[in-house]
Design an enzyme around this catalytic site. Sequence first.
Site, PDB file in Angstrom:
ATOM      1  N   GLY A   1      70.059   7.278  73.441  1.00 43.93           N
ATOM      2  CA  GLY A   1      70.325   6.157  72.550  1.00 43.93           C
ATOM      3  C   GLY A   1      71.700   5.561  72.635  1.00 43.93           C
TER       4      GLY A   1
ATOM      5  N   ASP B   1      70.709  20.839  75.526  1.00 44.94           N
ATOM      6  CA  ASP B   1      71.187  19.881  76.526  1.00 44.94           C
ATOM      7  C   ASP B   1      72.706  19.883  76.637  1.00 44.94           C
ATOM      8  OD1 ASP B   1      70.922  17.943  78.508  1.00 44.94           O
ATOM      9  OD2 ASP B   1      70.958  16.281  77.086  1.00 44.94           O
TER      10      ASP B   1
ATOM     11  N   ALA C   1      79.143   3.578  73.244  1.00 45.77           N
ATOM     12  CA  ALA C   1      78.676   4.191  74.489  1.00 45.77           C
ATOM     13  C   ALA C   1      77.165   4.275  74.433  1.00 45.77           C
ATOM     14  CB  ALA C   1      79.287   5.580  74.658  1.00 45.77           C
TER      15      ALA C   1
ATOM     16  N   GLY D   1      73.934   7.171  75.401  1.00 42.96           N
ATOM     17  CA  GLY D   1      73.665   8.564  75.706  1.00 42.96           C
ATOM     18  C   GLY D   1      72.311   8.749  76.332  1.00 42.96           C
ATOM     19  N   GLY D   2      71.908  10.008  76.400  1.00 42.20           N
ATOM     20  CA  GLY D   2      70.629  10.321  77.034  1.00 42.20           C
ATOM     21  C   GLY D   2      69.461   9.678  76.355  1.00 42.20           C
TER      22      GLY D   2
END
Length: 722
Positions: A140, A261, A135, A137-138
């Site tokens: 990486g 976060d 996947a 992410g924000g």
Amino acid sequence: MSACRHPGCTGTYEADGYCDVCGRKELWAAAVPVPESGSSRRRVSSAQTRLGAGLVELAPVARRDPVSAVQHDPRVPEHRRVCRTCRKPVGRSRDGRPGRDRGFCPVDGTPFSFVPALAEGDLVEGRYEIRGCLAYGGFGWIYLARDGKLGDTHAERWVVLKGLIDVNDPDAVASAVNERRFLVEVDHPGIVKIYDFARHPDPHTGTIVGYLVMEYLGGRSLQDIHTTQPGPLPLTTVLTYGLEILAALGYLHDNGLLYCDLKPDNVIHVGDALKLIDLGAVLRMSDREGAVFGTAGYQAPELERPDAPADPTVASDIYTVGRTLAALSLPIEGFGTRHRHSLPDPAEAPLLADEESYHRLLLRATHPDPLRRFGSAEEMREQLHGVLAEVVASTKDDARLRAPMSARFTPERRAFGTGAGAVSVNGHTEIPVDWTTVPQCLPTPLADPADPSASLLAALSAAEPDELVGTLLAAPVRSEAVQLRLIDARAAAGDVPGARAELAALSIKDWRVAWYSGVVALAGGEPDMARQAFQAVYDALPGELAPKLALAAAAEWGGDDARAGSLYERVWRTDIGHVSAAFGLARVLRRADRRKDAVATLEAVPESSSQYVLARVAAIRARLDPGRVTRSDLNNATKRLRDLKMDIERQARLTVEVLTAKLNWTLSGLEGPDGPDQEFDEVRLRRELERAYRNLAKLAEDPEVRSGMVDRANRIRPKTLF
């Protein structure tokens, strides 16, 4: 070590105050000092937690096979492709031409790259064999890898490597460095485990890139679970998730760390456990230089001020929890725009109207003023637990619960408003509620065990109010707990001016001021003022039953049966230990001409309760309401009376009430569809009433009472010729 007191957990508390199985903090445990940089941290067992706190059962989420989770064509979607500097779109398709994966921002020239740096077969540090991308992410890409050193032919060890989307992004690099410094020491069952920090050259630039090596979870993110549902998640599910999230955040906070976060994407449900992932935004509380990351709609407003943004705090983490719960449970249009820092009106979101306590929980967690939010993750968790118990209770039609033991209040000291069950010498005359005595009956705030006067106060629990006032005034230490107890004692003794003077002298500035303001207002006969005060306590402690019970009493005294009934019902459904709520709800239901519901409420008082007999007497009387009584009511009342075990005199007096009601019904000529009934034969009823009055005469010690009972027996007996 002592056994964990959290429902469903089989662990024990370690010396640091945390359970070795569920990882939760011990109730009333002293705060654990935040360790200095470089000092050792406690480690919590990595055993999985069980969801639901003994109130809810959630189906486990199967761990996905690692290889099947790999993406075949890993790409950053266009809506995520923005310049890290100006936040303008970059690398997007235009005029039918595909977007560029690498290049420079046309606005400010900042370089960008959305190409995974690792490919299948790459070996990182000679140990981690890359199998592909899982996947993004924000900050990486996330890669699946096989640990070549710890795995073997029989059991492979799968790990996750998290790198950077843009290796030229200094903030992302700084975040990775921060993770490398301290996150390998984080060890909690609700947080993904960081094993290692590896390095590998970027194949395009040769730049050395850092990678976190984490445990492979293979569950589903809460965002994925949410978006695959036809609507918002069930509230019980959302609150269950909240309990686990707050337990993990509390651990981080106690270790001097801020998550920063939190959002549904960053929480994984796997098996019967929940885990926080993506620790890229975690900061030390002492770090005032690190880059602060957040997500629109979740980040606290004080962190987004363009002129002077505040530093992250525990309060800003609490805010993200409230927003995460809201996102999962409510259909909010414009979550990151129109409702970026607000909740929808209950008219738009019926759940908030139906579940008032949950609404208040969200309002406090996301309050614009950080100082008015919950003071800690544990405090919010306590209140969320209470709200969960309330929500679960509202869905059960055939059983009642005992709510979790409160860490803030005692149980109700004694039941109030039970006059409907008191059998009077003068017959069926229900004793009205003496509202000024309610403060002596309500639960009371628990004293802090660390207070220097805690042992003294425990020894005075049975003292009379007047005596208690004198003892407290002579206490060797005028501690905070003594001051608060003195207000309560003066109010109970009827010294309202003295109680108000003590209240005005308090130096504390929390919900207890509002609580005792309400207590004093009740003692002074001011239900409207009491209502305002208890409303403020409800706002602050939405998971507690005590403010709801107190608020219900004030509302009923002020004539607002609708509000009182709603609150009494919530308290009673949630905890059968609050018997005052059952009597209060029954009073409201009877006034609303809902006798059957009133009877059912009173008959639900358990036999183990000290108020059981009073509740049964009140239920019998509720069936006898003049003008509405039926033959069925009278038959049921007779049966319940025969089954009820109480002293001879009360039995005789209640027998008189039931027989009188049956005789009056018979004399009214209402035979009913079933025709004559031996139970309603006038002569028989008069003989039974005569016998009951003569029995009461024998029991009476007062000559006048005895004579009066004999006179009644003579007047009621059947007329004869002899």
